[in-house]
Design a protein around this motif. Structure first.
Motif, mmCIF file in Angstrom:
data_model
loop_
_atom_site.group_PDB
_atom_site.id
_atom_site.type_symbol
_atom_site.label_atom_id
_atom_site.label_comp_id
_atom_site.label_asym_id
_atom_site.label_seq_id
_atom_site.Cartn_x
_atom_site.Cartn_y
_atom_site.Cartn_z
ATOM 1 N N ASN A 113 0.850 -1.190 0.000
ATOM 2 C CA ASN A 113 0.000 0.000 0.000
ATOM 3 C C ASN A 113 0.882 1.235 0.000
ATOM 4 N N GLY A 114 0.523 2.181 -0.852
ATOM 5 C CA GLY A 114 1.290 3.418 -0.905
ATOM 6 C C GLY A 114 2.572 3.318 -1.701
ATOM 7 N N GLY A 135 2.888 3.400 -4.843
ATOM 8 C CA GLY A 135 2.857 4.324 -5.978
ATOM 9 C C GLY A 135 2.232 3.729 -7.231
ATOM 10 N N LYS A 136 1.553 2.595 -7.092
ATOM 11 C CA LYS A 136 0.966 1.928 -8.261
ATOM 12 C C LYS A 136 -0.103 2.801 -8.912
ATOM 13 N N THR A 137 -1.037 3.272 -8.095
ATOM 14 C CA THR A 137 -2.125 4.096 -8.628
ATOM 15 C C THR A 137 -1.579 5.391 -9.211
ATOM 16 N N THR A 138 -0.603 5.974 -8.525
ATOM 17 C CA THR A 138 0.013 7.203 -9.025
ATOM 18 C C THR A 138 0.615 6.982 -10.411
ATOM 19 N N GLN A 174 -9.117 2.472 -9.170
ATOM 20 C CA GLN A 174 -9.322 1.824 -7.883
ATOM 21 C C GLN A 174 -10.570 2.386 -7.204
HETATM 22 N N1 LIG Z 1 -3.793 12.985 -4.262
HETATM 23 C C1 LIG Z 1 -2.747 12.763 -3.443
HETATM 24 N N2 LIG Z 1 -2.262 13.760 -2.683
HETATM 25 C C2 LIG Z 1 -1.201 13.554 -1.863
HETATM 26 N N3 LIG Z 1 -0.574 12.372 -1.732
HETATM 27 C C3 LIG Z 1 -1.019 11.341 -2.460
HETATM 28 C C4 LIG Z 1 -2.129 11.479 -3.338
HETATM 29 N N4 LIG Z 1 -2.352 10.280 -3.946
HETATM 30 C C5 LIG Z 1 -1.417 9.450 -3.435
HETATM 31 N N5 LIG Z 1 -0.625 10.076 -2.559
HETATM 32 C C6 LIG Z 1 0.520 9.475 -1.861
HETATM 33 O O1 LIG Z 1 1.365 8.890 -2.817
HETATM 34 C C7 LIG Z 1 1.840 7.639 -2.365
HETATM 35 C C8 LIG Z 1 1.503 6.545 -3.381
HETATM 36 O O2 LIG Z 1 0.075 6.377 -3.418
HETATM 37 P P1 LIG Z 1 -0.644 5.397 -4.414
HETATM 38 O O3 LIG Z 1 -2.091 5.677 -4.311
HETATM 39 O O4 LIG Z 1 -0.038 5.514 -5.744
HETATM 40 O O5 LIG Z 1 -0.328 3.978 -3.780
HETATM 41 P P2 LIG Z 1 -0.771 2.532 -4.261
HETATM 42 O O6 LIG Z 1 0.458 1.790 -4.604
HETATM 43 O O7 LIG Z 1 -1.803 2.630 -5.308
HETATM 44 O O8 LIG Z 1 -1.366 1.923 -2.922
HETATM 45 P P3 LIG Z 1 -2.630 0.958 -2.679
HETATM 46 O O9 LIG Z 1 -2.154 -0.436 -2.842
HETATM 47 O O10 LIG Z 1 -3.001 1.224 -1.259
HETATM 48 O O11 LIG Z 1 -3.700 1.350 -3.632
HETATM 49 C C9 LIG Z 1 1.225 7.415 -1.003
HETATM 50 O O12 LIG Z 1 2.206 7.737 -0.026
HETATM 51 C C10 LIG Z 1 0.094 8.370 -0.931
HETATM 52 O O13 LIG Z 1 -0.076 8.850 0.372
#
Ligand SMILES: Nc1ncnc2c1ncn2[C@@H]1O[C@H](COP(=O)(O)OP(=O)(O)OP(=O)(O)O)[C@@H](O)[C@H]1O
Ligand SMILES: [Mg+2]
Lengths: 262, 395
Positions: free
Chosen positions: A42-43, A45-48, A89
């Motif tokens: 989690n976190g 950066g996949k979604t980013t 997501q």
């Molecule tokens: N809109 C936003 N504003 C500020 N920080 C963000 C934002 N979106 C994501 N983050 C931060 O960027 C980092 C990566 O987030 P991301 O959503 O890409 O994770 P992820 O890999 O998709 O996690 P998960 O498995 O929980 O979905 C995290 O530390 C999160 O707190």
């Protein structure tokens, strides 16, 4: 690796949200007919990362190549034009609109009088849902707000795969799905790849990933820590990379170091 | 695909053999709606009936053809503003400037045809120019909301302060002759029936089942009864006799804006932005463009409403557009079931809401309670020729 140019290639992508460095110097690629899994805690950066691809937000550094050409994906519309479809997501559905309206949002069929052509949209929606074994929705004219979490997820998946796209990105598409629907989505992923599409699948379920993926990219703390061939790796190795993987390249140097996997 | 996929998909697709079930479904759905509290406009219509009953008992002059005509005229201006409010509320925004913007529209009409100035346009041209001006001002506010990101409450509050300070104008009023009224009623009914028919044919051709065919028929009958009934009562009135133009305008805008909201991609995108702006953006919708266009509609409808109101009250004091107009217009939309939080509501809500407000005001008035002056001043209304259009009072 194969010399054929990847459909999509990301080079040295960095992205920060204010003080949070969500991605640093990430490389990523996917080829036609391939299912590329994207995993990480989690976190990580996949979604980013996929939002950068989909044009939802910009990135601070790096470049994106589509079919070998540098592109700037300025927005969702541009991504759609290139043939990129995404299941987010957080689903990105409008609760107040019904299933058909959501399926066609932003791409409504219209006639010469600028009127919406409801019958074909309705029919096509019904067919798409049926092909995904989504049989529990009572009416496709009911607002999405009245659907269960899994039904909403099915609609989001159906919405993304109904277009003739080249790249389909699924961000945890099965997280809320029942057994039969998960099966359908996994089968769908395989089918899409067989048809020559590129599929990016984000999931925390390694079992599912090892079933459908051809390769697996692991992100950890905003860095890519390796790309693994499904055929030559093990779940243990991937889990280790997710929890303790080290970047495969030194920050500042653009060339990829030989992959950990091999 | 797998056989599981073929295990009946209830409700999806509606193949022909399920049509009978759909018809039975009408009642089940109505019952469902009743049970879940999803009553639509039913409660407000019941409320209106009660209000009418109350004033009918209270005073003999309320339930008369003359007063029926009065109410149409009294609701028309507010209703036009409320039409714009519906769109703004659907977005989840607010427009506080429409009150004074409507006053500005009225002034502009007079200004554009001032007898002794260099620019004396014919009545209709002046009206189009004035509405265009209001639309543009709405667009400017919308642009600030959409592009700069200032909340609409703030932007349109500033607009309200700027547009304030309006001058008195007069626009005389037009009623249709009896026969013209009947022709209009016939035309409306025929048009609606033709549209219903086209709907049926379109669905048949596409092989999609028609939802609720009986309801469709009932709607056609209801439209016929409503239009002929309205004209009948309006013609029966004698102080000003005949169907008021304002009433016809309300119907025209009702149909046009309902079409815009429900049948076009633009309307769908308004609902989408109001429901989930981020989802709309990810679907490739240009959210800023939708926001700006909605404020253009709001401004234009304020202009139209202002002109009708100026005609209605026969004179506009410095208070026009201020006072209760803004509140009435927003209330009309909300009474008509439009959500203040965006994404939910119908254009027709504006009509229902303004009828309720006009009926209450009119009832209080005829029953002798103190009410705001414009509605009282309206009481002695005369039939006026159509063309004389506007006359500037003071400037
Ligand atoms: N809109 C936003 N504003 C500020 N920080 C963000 C934002 N979106 C994501 N983050 C931060 O960027 C980092 C990566 O987030 P991301 O959503 O890409 O994770 P992820 O890999 O998709 O996690 P998960 O498995 O929980 O979905 C995290 O530390 C999160 O707190
Ligand atoms: Mg995520």
């Amino acid at each position: 690796m194969v010399s054929e140019t990847p459909l999509l290639q990301l080079r040295g992508i960095s992205k920060s949200y204010g003080s949070v460095q969500a991605l640093s110097d990430v490389d990523f690629e996917i080829r036609d007919g391939e299912v590329m899994a994207l995993v990480g805690d989690n976190g990580a950066g996949k979604t980013t990362l996929i939002k950068c691809i989909a044009g939802i937000h910009g990135y601070d550094q790096g470049e994106i190549l589509f079919e070998g050409n540098p592109v700037s994906i300025s927005g969702p519309k541009e991504a759609g034009r290139l043939g990129i479809e995404v299941v987010y997501q957080d689903l990105a559905l409008c609760d107040n609109l019904d299933v058909v309206q959501n399926m066609y949002l932003g791409r409504e069929e219209r006639d010469w009088l600028w009127r919406l052509k409801e019958p074909p949209m309705e029919q096509h929606t019904a067919e798409t849902l049926k092909s995904l074994a989504v049989t529990t929705i009572r009416s496709i004219r009911q607002p999405v707000a009245s659907l269960s979490g899994g039904q909403r997820q099915s609609v989001a998946v159906a919405k993304a795969v109904q277009w003739n796209s080249k790249l389909v990105i699924l961000d945890e598409p099965t997280a809320a799905l029942g057994v039969a629907q998960t099966r359908q989505v996994l089968d769908l992923v395989k089918r899409l790849a067989d048809q020559g599409l590129a599929v990016v699948l984000i999931s925390h379920n390694l079992h599912d990933i090892f079933e459908v993926a051809t390769r697996i990219t692991v992100l950890r703390l905003g860095r890519d820590v390796g790309v693994y061939e499904r055929a030559t790796t093990t779940q243990q190795e991937v889990v280790h990379a997710i929890t303790a993987g080290m970047p495969t390249k030194v920050a500042g140097i653009a060339e990829t170091v030989p992959e950990l996997a091999t | 695909m797998s056989s599981e996929a073929d295990v009946a998909a209830p409700g999806i697709g509606l193949p022909p053999e399920q049509e009978a079930e759909v018809q039975a479904g009408v009642w089940r759905r109505a019952l469902d709606n009743l049970r879940t509290g999803n009553l639509g406009i039913l409660p407000i219509v019941l409320g209106l009936v009660l209000i009418v009953l109350f004033f009918t008992i209270k005073t003999p002059v309320f339930f008369t053809a003359n007063n029926f005509n009065n109410i149409i005229i009294q609701m028309a201006g507010t209703c036009m503003l409320a039409f714009g409010v519906v769109f703004v509320l659907l977005l989840g925004e607010i427009d506080l400037s429409i009150g004074y913007l409507s006053g500005l529209g009225a002034v502009a009409v007079a200004e554009f045809q001032l007898p002794d100035s260099s620019h004396q346009y014919p009545g209709l041209v002046a009206i189009v120019l004035a509405v265009g001006l209001c639309a543009m001002l709405g667009g400017v506010q919308g642009t600030v909301v959409a592009k700069v990101g200032v909340p609409s409450f703030v932007v349109t509050l500033a607009g309200l302060l700027i547009f304030q300070g309006v001058i008195l104008q007069v626009l005389e009023y037009y009623y249709f002759s009896h026969s013209a009224g009947w022709i209009i009623a016939g035309g409306v009914t025929a048009l609606y029936a033709a549209m219903a028919l086209a709907h049926v044919i379109g669905h048949r051709r596409a092989g999609v089942a028609i939802r609720d065919p009986y309801i469709l028929l009932a709607k056609v009958v209801a439209v016929a009864v409503a239009s002929f009934g309205t004209v009948g009562i309006c013609n029966h009135a004698n102080v000003p006799t005949g169907l008021p133009l304002a009433g016809v305008l309300v119907v025209i805008f009702l149909v046009g804006l309902t079409f815009l909201a429900k049948r076009t991609p633009f309307g769908r995108h308004v609902y989408a932005v109001g429901g989930n702006a981020e989802a709309a953006r990810r679907a490739g919708i240009n959210v800023a463009r939708i926001r700006i266009l909605v404020f253009v509609i709001s401004g234009a409808m304020a202009g139209v409403g202002g002109i009708i109101l100026a005609a209605n009250v026969n004179s506009v004091d410095l208070n026009v557009g201020g006072g209760t107009l803004l509140l009435n217009a927003i209330s009309a939309a909300v009474i008509g079931g439009v959500s203040l939080f965006g994404g939910r509501g119908e254009v027709r809500g504006a009509v229902i809401g303004s009828v309720v407000i006009a009926t209450v005001a009119n009832g209080l008035n005829t029953a002798g309670y103190k009410c705001h002056p414009p509605l009282r001043r309206h009481a002695g209304h005369r039939r006026a020729p159509p063309a004389s259009a506007l006359r500037a009072l003071s400037r």
